[in-house]
Design an enzyme around this catalytic site. Structure first.
Site, PDB file in Angstrom:
ATOM      1  N   GLY A   4       4.483  12.001  46.836  1.00 47.75           N
ATOM      2  CA  GLY A   4       3.314  11.988  45.960  1.00 47.75           C
ATOM      3  C   GLY A   4       3.708  12.128  44.518  1.00 47.75           C
ATOM      4  O   GLY A   4       4.635  12.847  44.172  1.00 47.75           O
ATOM      5  N   ALA A   9       2.761  16.215  38.528  1.00 47.40           N
ATOM      6  CA  ALA A   9       3.823  16.709  39.398  1.00 47.40           C
ATOM      7  C   ALA A   9       4.395  15.608  40.270  1.00 47.40           C
ATOM      8  O   ALA A   9       3.735  14.601  40.546  1.00 47.40           O
ATOM      9  CB  ALA A   9       3.284  17.833  40.273  1.00 47.40           C
ATOM     10  N   ASP A 113     -10.238  21.021  40.923  1.00 46.87           N
ATOM     11  CA  ASP A 113      -9.980  19.583  41.072  1.00 46.87           C
ATOM     12  C   ASP A 113     -10.346  19.137  42.486  1.00 46.87           C
ATOM     13  O   ASP A 113      -9.519  18.615  43.236  1.00 46.87           O
ATOM     14  CB  ASP A 113      -8.501  19.294  40.763  1.00 46.87           C
ATOM     15  CG  ASP A 113      -8.211  17.798  40.582  1.00 46.87           C
ATOM     16  OD1 ASP A 113      -9.176  17.008  40.460  1.00 46.87           O
ATOM     17  OD2 ASP A 113      -7.027  17.424  40.574  1.00 46.87           O
TER      18      ASP A 113
HETATM   19  N1  LIG Z   1       1.746  20.592  50.936  1.00 42.26           N
HETATM   20  C1  LIG Z   1       1.667  19.262  50.968  1.00 42.26           C
HETATM   21  N2  LIG Z   1       1.782  18.586  52.137  1.00 42.26           N
HETATM   22  C2  LIG Z   1       1.709  17.247  52.164  1.00 42.26           C
HETATM   23  N3  LIG Z   1       1.518  16.465  51.073  1.00 42.26           N
HETATM   24  C3  LIG Z   1       1.392  17.067  49.891  1.00 42.26           C
HETATM   25  C4  LIG Z   1       1.449  18.492  49.766  1.00 42.26           C
HETATM   26  N4  LIG Z   1       1.285  18.810  48.453  1.00 42.26           N
HETATM   27  C5  LIG Z   1       1.130  17.644  47.805  1.00 42.26           C
HETATM   28  N5  LIG Z   1       1.188  16.583  48.646  1.00 42.26           N
HETATM   29  C6  LIG Z   1       1.090  15.159  48.283  1.00 42.26           C
HETATM   30  O1  LIG Z   1       1.459  14.988  46.936  1.00 42.26           O
HETATM   31  C7  LIG Z   1       0.353  14.515  46.135  1.00 42.26           C
HETATM   32  C8  LIG Z   1       0.351  15.194  44.766  1.00 42.26           C
HETATM   33  O2  LIG Z   1       0.287  16.603  44.931  1.00 42.26           O
HETATM   34  P1  LIG Z   1      -0.816  17.490  44.210  1.00 42.26           P
HETATM   35  O3  LIG Z   1      -0.580  18.895  44.593  1.00 42.26           O
HETATM   36  O4  LIG Z   1      -2.154  16.913  44.482  1.00 42.26           O
HETATM   37  O5  LIG Z   1      -0.379  17.315  42.692  1.00 42.26           O
HETATM   38  P2  LIG Z   1      -1.070  16.641  41.416  1.00 42.26           P
HETATM   39  O6  LIG Z   1      -1.517  17.812  40.581  1.00 42.26           O
HETATM   40  O7  LIG Z   1       0.034  15.894  40.772  1.00 42.26           O
HETATM   41  O8  LIG Z   1      -2.213  15.800  41.893  1.00 42.26           O
HETATM   42  C9  LIG Z   1      -0.861  14.812  46.986  1.00 42.26           C
HETATM   43  O9  LIG Z   1      -1.921  13.944  46.723  1.00 42.26           O
HETATM   44  C10 LIG Z   1      -0.334  14.656  48.406  1.00 42.26           C
HETATM   45  O10 LIG Z   1      -0.271  13.288  48.761  1.00 42.26           O
HETATM   46 MG   LIG Z   2      -3.701  16.104  43.337  1.00 51.10          MG
END
Ligand SMILES: Nc1ncnc2c1ncn2[C@@H]1O[C@H](COP(=O)(O)OP(=O)(O)O)[C@@H](O)[C@H]1O
Ligand SMILES: [Mg+2]
Length: 197
Positions: A4, A9, A113
């Site tokens: 992701g 991030a 969010d």
């Molecule tokens: N714990 C997790 N398990 C599986 N996928 C994750 C997890 N954390 C993040 N992701 C993946 O990474 C993407 C970006 O993470 P996120 O925490 O939403 O950060 P951002 O603030 O950049 O949106 C998510 O949309 C998801 O697809």
């Molecule tokens: Mg996100």
């Protein structure tokens, strides 16, 4: 393996059960401010993950926090994003999602969010991405959280939107005993939004 990349991030899967979320440098921000912001959000997300664990809330468990390199290590949640399955069974998902937002709010956690991209379906709906979350008792903050969810559902799921928000609110009542205060606020928040148009 990278799984992701959001606005702030990069998320990498480092083994079968672990992901690493690293807040990346934003060149357009002053380096001192950028560092402070990434540090604050990393710490905040870690703190909220701690609270969620105590509540036994469906979210990843934090394994490590590194606020020098702005990294969080947490459980990998295996499943599709709610965004991709939402329209198939939106009545059930809407109620569950609303109930869980209610539980967060009843515990004074405002997500910041709420979109179906920040929810993963793994037997049940699990919530991720608490980098913009805050701890607040204010009905106003909770109402804004619900308002943003409402906006996100309308823009991402317009085909099912009108019914789904009703079910979200129905679920919310089950999750948050103080729902009435928040709903009263929500009306005011939405009025403000309409006046702007
Ligand atoms: N714990 C997790 N398990 C599986 N996928 C994750 C997890 N954390 C993040 N992701 C993946 O990474 C993407 C970006 O993470 P996120 O925490 O939403 O950060 P951002 O603030 O950049 O949106 C998510 O949309 C998801 O697809
Ligand atoms: Mg996100």
């Amino acid at each position: 393996m990278m799984i992701g990349q959001g606005a702030e991030a990069i998320v990498t899967k480092t083994d079968a059960t672990t992901v690493l979320k690293e807040r990346i440098v934003k060149d357009y921000r002053h380096p001192v401010i950028d560092n402070a912001l990434r540090k604050a959000r990393t710490r905040r997300e870690a703190k909220i993950f701690g609270k969620l664990a105590v509540m036994d809330f469906p979210a990843p468990r934090l394994k490590l926090m590194d606020d020098v390199n702005m990294r969080l290590t947490m459980d990998f949640i295996n499943g599709p994003k709610l965004r991709d399955v939402f329209p198939t069974d939106n009545v059930r998902f809407s109620k569950e999602l609303g109930r869980k937002v209610g539980v967060l709010h009843a515990n004074d956690i405002v997500h910041g969010d709420l979109t179906t991209s920040n929810m993963i379906l793994d037997n049940e709906i699990k919530f991720i991405d608490f980098g913009l979350s805050l701890i607040s008792k204010k009905a106003e903050d909770k109402a804004v959280d619900l308002h943003l969810l409402d906006r996100a559902l309308e823009s991402k799921h317009h085909e099912v939107y009108s019914g789904s928000m009703l079910h979200v609110l129905e679920g919310y009542k089950e999750g948050n005993p103080a729902w009435q205060d928040v709903f009263n606020r929500l009306e005011k928040v939405q009025k403000r939004g309409r006046n702007k148009k």
